[in-house]
Design an enzyme around this catalytic site. Structure first.
Site, PDB file in Angstrom:
ATOM      1  N   GLU A  89       0.790  -1.228   0.000  1.00 23.70           N
ATOM      2  CA  GLU A  89       0.000   0.000   0.000  1.00 23.70           C
ATOM      3  C   GLU A  89       0.826   1.284   0.000  1.00 23.70           C
ATOM      4  O   GLU A  89       0.399   2.294  -0.550  1.00 23.70           O
ATOM      5  CB  GLU A  89      -0.927   0.006   1.228  1.00 23.70           C
ATOM      6  CG  GLU A  89      -1.963  -1.100   1.239  1.00 23.70           C
ATOM      7  CD  GLU A  89      -2.961  -0.973   0.099  1.00 23.70           C
ATOM      8  OE1 GLU A  89      -3.218   0.151  -0.365  1.00 23.70           O
ATOM      9  OE2 GLU A  89      -3.469  -2.026  -0.352  1.00 23.70           O
ATOM     10  N   SER A 349     -24.702 -24.169  56.511  1.00 24.94           N
ATOM     11  CA  SER A 349     -23.834 -23.896  57.675  1.00 24.94           C
ATOM     12  C   SER A 349     -22.552 -23.154  57.326  1.00 24.94           C
ATOM     13  O   SER A 349     -21.657 -23.055  58.175  1.00 24.94           O
ATOM     14  CB  SER A 349     -23.462 -25.226  58.350  1.00 24.94           C
ATOM     15  OG  SER A 349     -24.606 -25.866  58.849  1.00 24.94           O
TER      16      SER A 349
END
Length: 630
Positions: A89, A349
């Protein structure tokens, strides 16, 4: 004459200098005015990316404009892909200042000679402008792009511009950016692409909708091979690598964005903001946890237990390293998308260790002191033990290790209900805080609502010198100061008590196993056997396990001991193997003394049966035994 001529020449030179300086100043001022009046466009919204602590993608979400646009950083891509993009590019990218005058004149000449537009001479910077600010393709737009690209170069570094470019490149449909294309077309991150795949990605943006890889395009191989030839001619890559790339087949497919730890990612997406969120999740531990949980649930489904949840916390910094909200997120038959880590359920518990630690800190008890386990009416509330039996006078540590209910309710009255609720509120138990007025003594036996996240975080306090910290889900160097729930001494003593394997909730199937992890742990079973809990800790990790059914259905097998502890032990063995010999150092204020075996109080001359007991210096009671008298 010569002197006069030289003076005139000097004046002209000075004038010309001043003139050019003025022109230069005017140009610079005009540019900065234009820069202020016409600021650069913002980047488009990125997809949110959630990653593990090692930067592996967990999942991503569509951007606000419904695009797959993952922000791409230079370190995210392979050197081959970066080289291919720049070479194709804009090979002079590192040298120009936004636009390349030579390329522009060459393109202008080519276009005039051919009578049509054959080259636009756009640099990467100019393409970024066009991606962020699309406009009609004409000569006027080209001048604007040139100005904007120069503006872009002044505001950003070359690396930042390249990252913008790679993040916005179109790849067909709603796919934008190199990282998005890499995951969707090749199902891998852009730093794991082959050379052929890298070159393929560079040619798609030139005609993204025609060359997208989720639609078979017969000519795409021709374009790829053309650029392989160009790179070969220009010696961009080794010839052998390019030859291999030429013969690599092209895969036409569209993959879904990866989804790892779905419950975790959903929670992170709701709780945090940002384009990229780096979490504390350890993928290795996560995968181990998922596999163990899934296999375990499949084994126990025959017992009427269809789901489970696990959270694992690193005690060093309270970072969550594994997070499984269910055994299978995609199992719609058993509501797999329900998050068992954040669901509010009865804790059985499991809150008892916090109560017993508070009693130690208030100077009410020591491990060998006695509590009564006899039928008791607490103003209309008559609790029973799990086995429906009574043990008479029992030690504090026996009551905790055997999870006796009546001594726990008795101890809650001694400590003070409001004081215990205040402690749980400090630990951020939201449901308990909101419903405090509706709770009573049954709170300590599970008559309240908690989440696995809250409960497991509470147990980290026993592993962190009694201090509780906010859980860390994202990598963050800032640590909160924490809240001191218990003293170091109380936290240590509770750990020593819960370390004991000689207890009724020790699973029968583990009794013959010789290699067990050294952990302190507590179980819990909710009323009606709808929830089975086990939370354990060692110096390295705290792990919380919940087993049950998301529809609330109970099972006779749903107890903490039978259903949750085996998975808890498997998890510790899998991720903390070899840590069995290490334990916490005893705090300086924990001392030992002889006490009367029958009462746990300081002995008198009449006390003949003595035992050693731990106590907290300047905190524990110094009561003398009065059981025996002359």
């Amino acid at each position: 004459m010569n002197r006069y001529f030289s003076q005139i020449t000097q004046k002209l030179i000075e004038y010309s200098k001043t003139k050019y300086v003025r022109i230069g100043v005017i140009i610079v001022v005009c540019f900065f005015l234009l820069d202020i009046l016409f600021p650069l466009p913002n980047t488009k919204p990125y997809s949110r990316e959630i990653v593990a602590r090692d930067n592996t993608l967990l999942t991503a979400y569509l951007s606000t404009d419904s695009k797959w646009r993952l922000k791409t950083n230079l370190e995210d891509v392979s050197p081959d892909l970066l080289k291919a993009i720049i070479e194709k590019e804009d090979k002079w990218y590192d040298w120009h200042f936004g636009f390349n005058p030579i390329s522009i004149f060459r393109a202008l000449y080519s276009n005039i000679i051919s009578g049509e537009t054959v080259s636009g001479a756009s640099t990467i910077s100019m393409q970024v402008i066009r991606l962020l600010e699309p406009r009609d393709r004409n000569i006027f737009s080209k001048f604007i792009e040139m100005f904007r690209s120069f503006q872009l170069e002044l505001h950003y570094t070359k690396e930042e511009i390249l990252e913008m470019y790679m993040s916005h490149l179109p790849f067909g449909g709603n796919i934008e950016g190199v990282k998005s294309a890499s995951y969707i077309y090749f199902d891998r991150p852009p730093n794991k692409l082959s050379l052929a795949q890298s070159i393929l990605l560079t040619i798609i943006p030139n005609d993204p909708n025609s060359r997208r890889l989720d639609r078979k395009f017969s000519d795409i191989k021709k374009y790829r091979d053309y650029w392989i030839g160009v790179f070969q001619k220009n010696d961009v890559f080794p010839k052998s690598d390019l030859t291999d790339a030429k013969y690599e087949p092209i895969e036409f497919a569209r993959h879904s964005i990866v989804v790892e730890a779905p419950h975790f990612c959903q929670m992170i997406n709701r709780k945090y903001t940002g384009d990229k969120i780096v979490t504390t999740l350890d993928l290795k531990i996560q995968h181990i946890t998922e596999k163990l949980l899934s296999n375990y649930v499949n084994r126990v489904k025959s017992k009427g237990v269809t789901n489970g949840a696990v959270i694992i916390i690193d005690n060093k910094n309270s970072e969550v390293v594994a997070y499984c909200g269910s055994s299978d997120f995609y199992d719609s038959n058993y509501a797999g998308q329900v998050n068992g880590i954040t669901s509010v359920r009865s804790p059985g518990s499991t809150l008892k260790p916090a109560l017993y630690a508070l009693a130690l800190d208030l100077g009410l008890m020591t491990p060998k002191m006695r509590l009564l386990d006899i039928p008791t009416d607490f103003s209309g509330y008559i609790p029973e033990n799990y086995d429906r039996k009574f043990n008479g006078s029992v030690t504090f540590e026996f009551a905790l290790i055997n999870s006796l209910n009546i001594p726990a309710v008795r101890l809650l009255r001694m400590v003070g209900f409001s004081q215990f609720v205040s402690l749980l509120s400090k630990a951020d138990f939201n449901s308990i805080r909101k419903n405090e007025k509706n709770l009573g003594l049954s709170l300590i036996l599970g008559g309240c609502g908690v989440t696995l996240e809250e409960l497991t975080r509470l147990f980290t306090a026993f592993a962190r010198d009694g201090k509780i910290f906010k859980l860390n889900y994202i990598i963050n160097n800032e640590q909160d100061e924490g809240v001191q729930l218990f003293s170091k001494g109380a936290a240590y003593l509770i750990g020593i008590i819960l370390l004991n394997n000689q207890r009724p909730d020790f699973p029968n199937q583990l009794s013959d196993v010789t290699k067990l992890p050294k952990i302190a742990w507590k179980t819990g079973t909710s009323y009606g056997k709808r929830d089975a809990w086990a939370v354990g800790f060692n110096p390295q990790y705290t792990i919380g396990v919940w087993m049950g059914n998301f529809n609330g259905k109970g099972s006779p097998y749903l107890s903490g001991a039978e259903m949750s502890v085996p998975l808890l032990f498997d998890l510790f063995n899998a991720i903390s193997y070899g840590e069995d010999k290490k334990w916490f150092d005893m705090p300086n204020d924990i001392l030992e003394r002889d006490v009367c075996a029958e009462t746990g109080l300081l002995p008198t001359e009449q006390c003949k049966n003595l035992v050693l007991d731990f106590y907290i210096k300047n905190v524990s009671p110094n009561l003398k035994c009065d059981l025996y008298k002359e």
